[in-house]
Design a protein around this motif. Structure first.
Motif, PDB file in Angstrom:
ATOM      1  N   ARG A   1      13.813  -0.622   9.500  1.00 41.51           N
ATOM      2  CA  ARG A   1      14.112  -1.109   8.161  1.00 41.51           C
ATOM      3  C   ARG A   1      13.007  -0.717   7.175  1.00 41.51           C
ATOM      4  NH1 ARG A   1      14.521  -6.597   9.362  1.00 41.51           N
ATOM      5  NH2 ARG A   1      12.427  -6.880   8.596  1.00 41.51           N
TER       6      ARG A   1
ATOM      7  N   TYR B   1      13.440   1.474   3.770  1.00 38.87           N
ATOM      8  CA  TYR B   1      13.041   1.029   2.430  1.00 38.87           C
ATOM      9  C   TYR B   1      12.170   2.086   1.757  1.00 38.87           C
ATOM     10  CZ  TYR B   1      14.404  -3.886   2.931  1.00 38.87           C
ATOM     11  OH  TYR B   1      15.088  -5.047   3.061  1.00 38.87           O
TER      12      TYR B   1
ATOM     13  N   LEU C   1      17.532  -6.863   4.335  1.00 36.47           N
ATOM     14  CA  LEU C   1      18.315  -6.792   3.106  1.00 36.47           C
ATOM     15  C   LEU C   1      19.567  -7.656   3.208  1.00 36.47           C
ATOM     16  CD1 LEU C   1      17.448  -4.982   0.791  1.00 36.47           C
ATOM     17  CD2 LEU C   1      19.138  -3.314   1.536  1.00 36.47           C
TER      18      LEU C   1
ATOM     19  N   ILE D   1      19.268  -9.717  -2.875  1.00 35.74           N
ATOM     20  CA  ILE D   1      19.268  -8.798  -4.013  1.00 35.74           C
ATOM     21  C   ILE D   1      19.664  -9.549  -5.286  1.00 35.74           C
ATOM     22  CG2 ILE D   1      20.328  -6.733  -4.981  1.00 35.74           C
ATOM     23  CD1 ILE D   1      20.620  -5.690  -2.150  1.00 35.74           C
TER      24      ILE D   1
END
Lengths: 173, 112
Positions: free
Chosen positions: A13, A17, A64, A69
């Protein structure tokens, strides 16, 4: 040394990113969709992501999700409003003939755990009206305040970091 | 034409904030308050000035946007670094200060 599956997905991850961030910056700076440019960008981003992934992983970015978000976008909106307010407030103090300041250093407790969350909180405090972060000692932020409105610990936390902390807590929880 | 006027206005507001910021550096009594004026106003000032140029020249807009973004991320860090270094090396707060919690912390003992 064998890593657990959890750690491995976590590291993958972090690499992702970093790759997405580097590639986005590349696309913005070249601002062209020609295939040579795009392929060079992908290659450079992959090499940099592989090379720097370890360092980046120490930040402890959360996985995520849509909710995270969403909260982060709300947080950015709140932050931009506060930045504009900060500028007008400091401009007012500077232009006022009597210079109405009442400065001091106060302590603000935070309940955020990760270093990256504390860094974002400290930087947001620096960008908002009349406050900047001098230092972080464990979970206490030392904040210089240009007009001290309260010396009580809980009151300062509410006035200085309360606006951001609830969103950051949701993002990094 | 509209673009040029809009861009000039945005850049102009940015420059005004930069002016107020530099004025603040002169008027404030100590290093910490000067940092406040020197970073708050220059962050928005520099961002608006850059974005204003991007509005006048649309093909540069995203580049100036990235410049503004980097200013937003790095400015507070330099502010924090200067403030912390001043406090650690014992620069005193000005006479008008009302509270200083670092007096009771062992990390800052014997430094002022």
């Amino acid at each position: 040394m064998s890593d657990t599956a959890n750690e491995r997905t976590g590291r993958a991850r972090d690499y992702c990113y970093l790759f997405v961030m580097l590639f986005a910056i590349w696309m913005v700076l070249t601002s062209s969709l020609q295939w040579q440019e795009v392929i060079t960008g992908v290659l450079v981003s992959v090499v940099l992501a592989v090379y720097l992934g370890r360092t980046y992983a120490t930040l402890g970015m959360p996985p995520l999700s849509v909710k995270r978000i969403g909260y982060f976008i709300v947080y950015l909106a709140v932050l931009s409003m506060e930045i504009v307010r900060a500028n007008f407030e400091v401009a007012y103090i500077v232009l006022h003939p009597k210079l109405p300041i009442k400065p001091g250093v106060v302590a603000v407790k935070t309940c955020l755990k990760q270093d990256i969350a504390k860094t974002i909180l400290a930087n947001s405090i620096t960008l908002t009206p009349g406050t900047f972060t001098l230092d972080i000692i464990d979970d206490t932020l030392l904040v210089h305040w240009i007009v001290v409105r309260s010396e009580d610990n809980e009151e300062t936390a509410r006035l200085i970091s309360g606006r951001f902390e609830k969103y950051l807590k949701a993002v990094f929880a | 034409m509209v673009r040029v006027v809009a861009g000039t206005i945005v850049s102009g507001i940015g420059v005004l904030f930069l002016l107020v910021g530099s004025l603040g550096v002169f008027r404030m009594p100590d290093v910490y308050n000067r940092l406040q004026a020197g970073t708050k106003c220059t962050t928005l000032g520099a961002c608006l000035a850059a974005v204003g140029v991007g509005i006048i020249e649309p093909q540069w807009f995203w580049k100036t946007f990235v410049i503004a973004l980097f200013i937003l991320v790095t400015n507070p860090i330099s502010n924090h670094a200067i403030g912390r270094a001043s406090k650690k090396s014992g620069v005193p707060l000005c006479d008008r200060s009302v509270v200083d919690v670092t007096e009771n912390l062992k990390e800052y003992e014997g430094r002022s």
